[in-house]
Every structure is written in structure tokens, then in C-alpha cells.
Design an enzyme around this catalytic site. Structure first.
Site, PDB file in Angstrom:
ATOM      1  CB  ALA B  89      -0.905   0.000   1.226  1.00 42.89           C
ATOM      2  CG  ASP B  90       0.600   4.074  -3.237  1.00 48.38           C
ATOM      3  OD1 ASP B  90       0.844   4.161  -4.450  1.00 48.38           O
ATOM      4  OD2 ASP B  90      -0.566   4.127  -2.774  1.00 48.38           O
TER       5      ASP B  90
END
Lengths: 314, 134
Positions: B89-90
Site C-alpha cells: 500500500a502506498d
């Protein structure tokens, strides 16, 4: 926009880093890697070898090969990029030490003695699974963010914007009828906002997205002559902060690019000591596509780097 | 009564999160134990179990939302200890996940809290805390 280009260099024999001069004040260097172009297992092993034990551990903990690779390339890119500048004759990427500032922003921890002071080098990285980028400046805070142009947003764009963006930005997005264009403008705005927050170095909660607006502003006619190569409809990207309405927001300069035809990249840097007359001095940007230790290619002025100014507001 | 509830929540916080060495949860626990004077025979074992079960449901819902946001395969192992960053996840993903959690649970998450969530368990804990306040 002034662009410089160096000769294309290839290093095939022994892996090495081509040294480079530090950017001048008001100049930005941008280095990027496309993970899909790094195929050599032995090269990846070399990259793993330059990381610190802690970085290595973090990379190997990532879930999945693609994630591990981009995490590895991000660290390898930072280390090799800074090592190129041969600061204090230090050329070994392995020997660099990093730390985080009080808000968690990474910075170099220089090993220096009483009679040597490190240059005020600043850097910032951003990565997606398909592109890893590192921006470098001297004497100026920098924040960068890259996103895939065609990134999928799970939520409704306007719902998301209403929740997280400022009112002005919501209105801007709401006027766009084509959903594809709206999504792309959203992504551009996101990268600009991320880059600004990263440049401030205070983290997401230090400058909540709702508390500032990034927008396009027309450049006054009298300044046209000073700006090379820009059409009369030129505009610049500016930020208005609700928390700090006066001084601080005019200190930030934005650049929005399309990189490698696949990504948007936003770069936010400080306008250091800029007087009124300097406000519209063109940004000097040099961009390299790199496979560290193997190959560097200056791509400034090519199709790989397209400058975008934020869409014009009616 | 309020302090009793707070203590039991903190107790379950400690138990469910001990593995992750969350300093903040441990701090919470020591605060609630000092001077509140809960007689040991009144330690809410049953309540403790109920509180933990509720957490499992919350954790499962968080896992579902995370898997959907990150487009992870169904058979991919994601649990309370999973870190968002490790799952890939960014920052945009994390914000979308938080928004998904807000919609699912009918809560509002402040920026400071959103930034401090790094694992599925932390998200579940925050949700429980916000639901408790409602």
C-alpha cells in the site's frame, strides 16, 4: 524551462557509478529507474549488497517479488544517486548513513569532522511498482511524488475529493465532465499535493490535504519575456494554505511532468531567497533514466520528459 | 462504570496486541491498572473474551477492505499483524483504505490517526476506539 543534457554513457565492463556535479542552487536533478528494465539477477544482488542490514531486512519483508524489487531499487537508487556526487570524496554508496528528521522524513546523516561541513544536499524519493524516482537539490527542501497515469481509483473521484481535498479543488474536478480526464486530473492533483507535503517534511498530518489548495495561476503578461519557450497562455502551479495564508506558500515552486509516457511526477522545491523579480526564474531541471552501476541516460528534452502545467481553469 | 469499561477495553487491547509490542497499548494498560482498584476476582474474563471476539470481526472486515483496495488474491494471507506497506500500500492506497473503513463503520478518522495506522490490527483498534466514542 532550461534543460541541460550530458552525453549518454554506458558502463558495461566493471559496475561503477559515473560521477556528477552537484546541482546548482535553483536546479533540480531527477533520477529514475523503470524496474521492468532491470532484469539481471546479479545486478539485483549487487544492489542488495549496498543496502544497510536494516534496509535489507525491510526489503526482504515485502510481500511479493514485485514489491521486493521496487523497494530494493528505491534504496539502491537513493544510495547510488547520492554517492555520484562524491561528497567529501566519498564514493561508496554502501557507506552512506541515513536518519529520519523529527517528523519521519529521511535525510543523510553525514559523517563529518570539525573542519568539514557537508553541502546542504536534499533528496526525496517516490516509488510505484513500475517507476522509482529520486530528486536532488542543493539548499532547498524537495518533495516528489510519482503515480501511474492510469492508476485505478477505487472510490468515486468527487466523493474522495470532498473528503480529502479543498473546496476549490473539488470545484475544479467537478467541472470536468469526462470521467477519464477527471481521473487523470485527480491523479495530477494528488501527486502535487503529496509532493508539497513531502517537501514540507511534516508528514501527512503536518499539512492535512484539506488545509491547502493547489491550483493553476496565469502568469502575468509582463513576465512573458523572461520565460523561455512558454506560450502566452502560460500558467504556473501555486499553493494557497489556509493555515499560513501569507508568507510561506509563495516560497514553493511546483513542476508537473509526464515521465516515460506512463507516469505523472510532481516536484515541489523551495524558492530560496527569491525576491519579487526572481519569482518567475525558470526552473532548471535535468532528468536521467538510470540502471545504477550499469547505464545512465540523460532524457531531458526527449519524449520521456514532458512538462505539464496544471490544466487551465476557465 | 466508565472507568471499568475503559479498563476492560485496555485489557483486551493489551492482550490482542501484545505480539506486536505496541508501546502505546502497554502504556494504556498501565494507566488503567494504576489506582483504579479493580478487585482481581472481578477481572472481566468473560467480558475480555467478548471484547476480543469483537476485535476479530473488526479485523476481518479490515482485511476484506484492504484486500479489495490492494487487489490481493483471495488466498493471500492477511491478518492483524500485516503491515500495509509490506502488502504494497502506498499513501494513496492507505487513504483509500481509511476512507473505505470510514464508510464501512460510519466513523470519521482524523489525519493524525490515519497517519499512525501501519497494520491491520492498528486499524481495527482505532475503529473500535472510534465506535466506542459514538
Amino acid at each position: 524551462m532550461k534543460l541541460h543534457c550530458f552525453q549518454r554513457t554506458f558502463f558495461h565492463s566493471s559496475p561503477s557509478l559515473s560521477p556528477i556535479q552537484l546541482p546548482a542552487p535553483m536546479e533540480t536533478h531527477l533520477w529514475y529507474i523503470k524496474p521492468s528494465e532491470v532484469k539481471s539477477e546479479s545486478l539485483l544482488k549487487e544492489y542488495l549488497d549496498i543496502l544497510s542490514p536494516c534496509e535489507r531486512k525491510n526489503v526482504l519483508q515485502m510481500g511479493g517479488e514485485e514489491l521486493r524489487k521496487s523497494a530494493l531499487l528505491a534504496r539502491a537508487l537513493v544510495r547510488t544517486t547520492i554517492a555520484r556526487y562524491q561528497i567529501n570524496s566519498e564514493i561508496n554508496p554502501r557507506s552512506l548513513k541515513f536518519r529520519k528528521n523529527i517528523h519521519g522524513k529521511p535525510e543523510v546523516e553525514w559523517q563529518y569532522s570539525d573542519d568539514w561541513h557537508p553541502p546542504p544536499l536534499h533528496f526525496n524519493i517516490s516509488h510505484t511498482s513500475s517507476l522509482v524516482a529520486c530528486g536532488v537539490t542543493i539548499n532547498s527542501q524537495i518533495g516528489i511524488d510519482v503515480e501511474e497515469k492510469h492508476r485505478n481509483i477505487k472510490h468515486n473521484i468527487l466523493s474522495f475529493a470532498r473528503r480529502y481535498f479543498s473546496e476549490h479543488e473539488v470545484q475544479f474536478l467537478a467541472t470536468i465532465s469526462d470521467p477519464q480526464v477527471q481521473r487523470m486530473e485527480f491523479i495530477k492533483l494528488w501527486t502535487l499535493k503529496e509532493a508539497y507535503v513531502k517537501a514540507l517534511g511534516k508528514g501527512f498530518s503536518g499539512a492535512p490535504f484539506k488545509t491547502f489548495t493547489i491550483r493553476s495561476k496565469s502568469v502575468p503578461e509582463e513576465d512573458f519575456n523572461k520565460l523561455e519557450g512558454l506560450s502566452p497562455k502560460a500558467s504556473e502551479i501555486v499553493v494557497d494554505s489556509f493555515d499560513n495564508p501569507t508568507v510561506l506558500t509563495s516560497n514553493w515552486r511546483f513542476l508537473l511532468l509526464e515521465l516515460a509516457n506512463s507516469h505523472y511526477a510532481a516536484i515541489c522545491t523551495e524558492k530560496h531567497g527569491a525576491s519579487e523579480g526572481d519569482r518567475n526564474v525558470p526552473v532548471k531541471l535535468t532528468v536521467w533514466k538510470t540502471i545504477p552501476l550499469l547505464e545512465d541516460e540523460c532524457v531531458s528534452g526527449t519524449d520521456a520528459v514532458k512538462t505539464i502545467c496544471a490544466a487551465e481553469f476557465s | 462504570m466508565a472507568s471499568f469499561t475503559a479498563s476492560s477495553l485496555s485489557l483486551s487491547n493489551v492482550s490482542c496486541s501484545l505480539k506486536q509490542n505496541q508501546a502505546s497499548s502497554l502504556r494504556k494498560a498501565s494507566l488503567s491498572f494504576s489506582g483504579k482498584g479493580l478487585p482481581s476476582h472481578r477481572l472481566p474474563a468473560l467480558r475480555f473474551r467478548v471484547a476480543c471476539a469483537a476485535k476479530k470481526d473488526t479485523v476481518n472486515k479490515v482485511v476484506e477492505i484492504v484486500k479489495k483496495q490492494l487487489a490481493l488474491p483471495e488466498d493471500r494471507e492477511v491478518n492483524g499483524e500485516s503491515k500495509f506497506a509490506t502488502l504494497g500500500a502506498d499513501s494513496l492506497d492507505t487513504v483509500e483504505i481509511v476512507m473505505g473503513l470510514e464508510e464501512e463503520f460510519g466513523i470519521a478518522v482524523e489525519e493524525e490517526s490515519a497517519q499512525s495506522i501501519t497494520t491491520v490490527q492498528e486499524a481495527a483498534d482505532l475503529i473500535e476506539k472510534l465506535l466506542e466514542k459514538k
